[in-house]
Motif scaffolding. Structure first.
Motif, short mmCIF file in Angstrom:
data_model
loop_
_atom_site.label_atom_id
_atom_site.label_comp_id
_atom_site.label_asym_id
_atom_site.label_seq_id
_atom_site.Cartn_x
_atom_site.Cartn_y
_atom_site.Cartn_z
N TYR A 226 0.83 -1.20 0.00
CA TYR A 226 0.00 0.00 0.00
C TYR A 226 0.87 1.26 0.00
O TYR A 226 0.63 2.19 -0.79
N TYR A 229 2.79 1.74 -3.34
CA TYR A 229 2.00 2.14 -4.52
C TYR A 229 1.39 3.53 -4.37
O TYR A 229 1.48 4.34 -5.29
N TYR A 230 0.79 3.81 -3.23
CA TYR A 230 0.08 5.07 -3.08
C TYR A 230 0.97 6.20 -2.56
O TYR A 230 0.58 7.37 -2.62
#
Length: 303
Positions: A226, A229-230
């Protein structure tokens, strides 16, 4: 005698190494305090820093490629209305039978987007079932799910009011009396190691009027994936900084060892005595013979 032989062999090896042009100049480049040596040090440090940063970025890119899977996999759904009670579609995700498009260690959600007209038929249809079968290369069942769906209810007065408000855009063709119905079919899908998912089979319990449909398989990132990616820029900067720091530490240790070795090589080379010539070598066997000859000649003269 053996120790002297090994020492002489080691010194001979050092002289052979020092005879190489680059190695003979390296101690001077590393340990000298001249301006040329400083320029060489700055150049080497800049090249080393650039190499460290590039290698750290490449290392992070490889790790990201291997660890973070693709977020979305979308496929168009072409429903087949074969009968009044059989509306189904087959969706192929991969072109090669042995290709794996999902990660076995990642959870996925599967959603179906139905672009449907807000017709009286669809509104009167009520509840209908949507079943999903995820299949492997041998058409074996890997995952099954079934969900109920229904179009949002709108009263007759609300429908007439919406039509009156949008009458001009609808008449000009700028708007359409359609809606997108999104149904989540799975929220905890994992692929199998030895029977990967390659296709899906979709079926509707009732023949819904549909303009188009799309099946989406989305990765549900959590934990490190998470953040990677973000929050790509902060995590990449942190990872590259840590990797570069460790590489700089290791390069510093290697440089210190190299500097110590070259300094010791320079010192040993400067203090190594010259090898004796053959005329200067006198064996222990020659000395007693000379003394014996002198004594014998002396005795003859006395007599």
């Amino acid at each position: 005698m053996t120790q002297h032989h090994h020492s002489h062999g080691h010194q001979s090896l050092q002289r052979q190494i020092q005879s190489i042009p680059l190695v003979s100049r390296l101690p001077t480049w590393v340990s000298a305090r001249s301006g040329a040596s400083l320029a060489i040090r700055v150049t080497l440090a800049t090249a080393a820093l650039a190499t460290v940063l590039v290698s750290s970025a490449v290392l992070y890119g490889m790790f990201y490629k291997l660890y973070v899977p693709k977020l979305l996999h979308e496929a168009s759904v072409y429903l087949q209305y074969t009968s009044a009670t059989n509306t189904s579609a087959y969706i192929g995700f991969v072109k090669k039978p042995n290709y794996r498009f999902l990660s076995t260690s990642q959870a996925y959600t599967v959603t179906l987007d139905l672009h449907v007209p807000t017709s009286e038929y669809n509104e009167k249809l009520g509840n209908f079932m949507i079943s999903l079968d995820m299949l492997d290369a041998k058409a074996g069942l890997v995952y099954h799910a079934a969900r109920a769906a229904i179009l949002p209810y709108r009263s007759t007065a609300v429908r007439h009011l919406r039509t009156a408000v949008r009458a001009i855009p609808l008449a000009l063709g700028l708007l359409e009396e359609t809606m997108v119905l999104r149904v989540e079919l799975a929220n905890d899908l994992y692929d199998r190691m030895y029977s990967p998912i390659v296709a899906a089979r979709l079926a509707l319990s009732q023949p819904l009027q549909v303009y188009s449909a799309t099946l989406t398989v989305a990765a549900r990132f959590d934990g490190l994936r998470y953040w990677m990616y973000y929050w790509r820029t902060p995590v990449a900067s942190l990872f590259i900084s840590i990797a570069a720091m460790w590489q700089i530490v290791l390069m510093g240790v290697a440089w210190s060892v190299l500097e110590a070795y070259t300094s010791r090589s320079t010192t040993s080379t400067q203090h190594t005595p010259a090898a004796p010539t053959p005329h200067q070598i006198t064996t222990d066997a020659d000395a007693p013979a000379t003394f014996a000859m002198d004594d014998h000649s002396g005795g003859d003269k006395t007599d």
